[in-house]
Design a protein around this motif. Sequence first.
Motif, short mmCIF file in Angstrom:
data_model
loop_
_atom_site.label_atom_id
_atom_site.label_comp_id
_atom_site.label_asym_id
_atom_site.label_seq_id
_atom_site.Cartn_x
_atom_site.Cartn_y
_atom_site.Cartn_z
N TYR A 95 1.05 -0.77 0.01
CA TYR A 95 -0.06 0.10 -0.26
C TYR A 95 1.09 1.15 0.11
CZ TYR A 95 -3.81 -3.34 1.06
OH TYR A 95 -4.73 -4.27 0.81
N VAL A 96 0.83 2.32 -1.26
CA VAL A 96 1.66 3.09 -1.24
C VAL A 96 1.09 4.15 -0.93
CG1 VAL A 96 2.86 3.99 -3.07
CG2 VAL A 96 2.94 2.09 -3.74
N ASN A 97 2.21 4.89 0.13
CA ASN A 97 1.70 6.15 0.85
C ASN A 97 2.78 7.42 -0.02
OD1 ASN A 97 0.33 5.00 2.92
ND2 ASN A 97 2.53 4.70 3.55
N LYS A 98 3.38 7.17 -0.52
CA LYS A 98 4.25 8.44 -1.83
C LYS A 98 4.69 7.95 -2.63
CE LYS A 98 5.66 11.47 2.85
NZ LYS A 98 7.22 11.79 3.36
N MET A 99 5.32 8.33 -4.15
CA MET A 99 5.90 7.77 -4.95
C MET A 99 6.23 8.95 -5.48
SD MET A 99 3.99 6.30 -8.65
CE MET A 99 2.94 5.25 -7.75
N GLU A 100 7.45 8.80 -5.99
CA GLU A 100 8.28 9.77 -6.84
C GLU A 100 9.15 9.06 -8.04
OE1 GLU A 100 12.41 10.68 -4.28
OE2 GLU A 100 10.83 11.92 -4.50
N LEU A 101 9.36 10.00 -8.90
CA LEU A 101 10.05 9.91 -10.10
C LEU A 101 11.20 9.19 -9.70
CD1 LEU A 101 8.74 11.62 -12.88
CD2 LEU A 101 8.42 9.39 -12.74
N ASP A 102 12.16 8.23 -10.01
CA ASP A 102 13.16 7.74 -9.86
C ASP A 102 14.32 8.49 -10.82
OD1 ASP A 102 15.69 6.27 -9.39
OD2 ASP A 102 15.39 5.26 -10.62
N GLY A 103 15.45 9.08 -10.43
CA GLY A 103 16.79 9.79 -11.88
C GLY A 103 16.24 9.88 -12.55
N ILE A 104 16.19 8.51 -13.36
CA ILE A 104 15.92 8.52 -14.69
C ILE A 104 14.98 8.68 -14.87
CG2 ILE A 104 15.50 6.63 -16.39
CD1 ILE A 104 18.13 4.53 -15.20
N GLY A 105 13.99 8.31 -14.61
CA GLY A 105 11.86 8.37 -14.57
C GLY A 105 12.28 10.38 -14.80
N ASN A 106 13.36 10.79 -13.78
CA ASN A 106 12.71 12.37 -14.16
C ASN A 106 14.15 12.60 -15.61
OD1 ASN A 106 11.45 13.25 -11.25
ND2 ASN A 106 13.31 12.84 -10.54
N LEU A 107 14.71 11.96 -16.00
CA LEU A 107 14.93 12.63 -16.91
C LEU A 107 14.44 11.99 -18.15
CD1 LEU A 107 18.59 10.61 -16.81
CD2 LEU A 107 17.66 13.24 -16.80
N TYR A 108 13.24 10.58 -17.99
CA TYR A 108 12.41 10.74 -19.23
C TYR A 108 11.19 11.72 -19.82
CZ TYR A 108 14.27 5.88 -20.18
OH TYR A 108 14.56 5.61 -21.27
N GLN A 109 11.05 12.23 -18.22
CA GLN A 109 9.89 12.85 -17.89
C GLN A 109 11.04 14.79 -18.69
OE1 GLN A 109 8.48 14.23 -14.07
NE2 GLN A 109 6.59 14.88 -13.93
N ASN A 110 11.60 15.14 -18.20
CA ASN A 110 12.01 16.05 -18.49
C ASN A 110 12.34 15.77 -19.82
OD1 ASN A 110 12.12 17.31 -16.13
ND2 ASN A 110 14.59 16.47 -15.60
N LEU A 111 12.37 14.62 -20.94
CA LEU A 111 12.84 14.75 -22.26
C LEU A 111 11.78 15.01 -23.10
CD1 LEU A 111 14.31 13.37 -24.93
CD2 LEU A 111 13.91 11.23 -24.15
N GLU A 112 10.46 14.58 -22.70
CA GLU A 112 9.06 14.25 -22.64
C GLU A 112 8.57 15.95 -22.66
OE1 GLU A 112 5.87 13.25 -24.72
OE2 GLU A 112 7.52 11.78 -24.11
N GLN A 113 8.89 16.62 -21.99
CA GLN A 113 8.27 17.75 -21.92
C GLN A 113 9.27 18.52 -23.12
OE1 GLN A 113 9.28 19.23 -17.45
NE2 GLN A 113 7.36 18.35 -17.16
N LEU A 114 10.87 18.46 -22.96
CA LEU A 114 11.10 19.07 -24.23
C LEU A 114 11.36 19.19 -25.33
CD1 LEU A 114 13.22 20.89 -24.80
CD2 LEU A 114 14.96 19.37 -24.31
N LYS A 115 10.22 18.04 -25.82
CA LYS A 115 10.28 17.26 -26.62
C LYS A 115 9.05 17.81 -27.47
CE LYS A 115 8.78 12.93 -29.66
NZ LYS A 115 8.60 11.52 -29.10
#
Length: 445
Positions: A95-115
Amino acid sequence: MSEYLSVTTLTKYIKYKFDQDPHLQSILLKGELSNFKKHSSGHLYFNVKDKDSVISAMMFKGNANQLTFEPKEGDEVLLEARVSVYERRGNYQIYVNKMELDGIGNLYQNLEQLKQKLKKEGFFNNEHKKPIPRFPKKIAILTASTGAAIRDIQSTINSRYPLAEKIQISTLVQGTQAKEDIIKNIKYADSLGVDTIIVGRGGGSIEDLWNFNEEDVVKAIFECQTPIISAVGHETDFTLSDFVADVRAATPTQAAVMATPDQYELMQQIKQYQFSLSRYIKQYLEKQYKQLDHLASYYKFKQPSLLYDQQIQRKDDLERQLTQLLLSKIENKKYQLKVLHQNFNVKTLNQTILQNKRQLVNVKNRLSNLTMKNIHNNKLEFKNKVELLNNLSPTNTMLRGYSIINKDDKVITSTQDLSKDDEITLAMKDGNVDAIVKKVRCEHE
């Protein structure tokens, strides 16, 4: 039978053990999201996996609303959760209380935003794509000076199209200084006048390839006037450089294939062209030979005199017509000359000239006399007018005892313009007199 437990009892016992274990009440876990679903209630249901295992997970709506990103399939995440058992199915889950993107996940998120940003600005539009020259003379290769990428590109170009000159520009493709080096070398290659630029490197993680996702690198590729082939990573790797480049190659080897024609295919095409051209020339010659044979069988070619007999006769007729025309014109000109000679008489011409001279002398005399008379009359008239003007001159009038009265710089001509005590000036022949009017007498008084 009393020693046998029900499934529910066993499940509750296991759940109790999980819930009482302090090590399972708050764990830190990382993994990849899969089978992700968002229920209409707002709760999130998903699996968390790594390369060897998978575990079920859920996140209640209240915790899900605190997320700073939108989770999706494939995201690498860091989780804070507790482990328990879902009694109904007898499965253990987190049962998940908190969730955040892993470092690589952040890179993918930044990549998608810049794209998305660059796509909106038109950097990836097809109308900006330049065609790759079919027969390049020079190819600039931007990659590391060592490694499989440069070897693959060079060996492929050598085997496919050895006529192309390869200009290798050693370029950093990984590390903190790679971005500036890539931009600098793209601009340098663009200034060399090459036909094609290949920008590439071997495969790697997203961090290894990240320099080819930098916005400045994308803009340098976009502004380059020379066609660019992007060959970054392996077939499954995609970078923003791939989207902005004129062509994207899955591998460095494929980039070399796209940049060059195959010499063996060219040889086959040349042979095919040679065969087609030889066949066409043969057919053309056969056609011309048939045409020649047809013309050679024409009856006039068997009797060549038939070709020019008529022309010789035609020439004689034209010469005869031309001679007659010239003789006729000559006779006509002779007749005109004779008429002019008859009309031309020297004695008559001399008499006419003498008569015109006499008339000219008479006219000159009359004109001279008339001119002198007019001058004399004009002199008399001028003299009379000068005398008249002199008589009317105010100066001559004052010489006879008259004077001119001025008041306020205006000439007074009537007693109506004067009043007692007016200051006046009397202009006389030898000077002016200032006076004051003592009395004004008019003729009717």
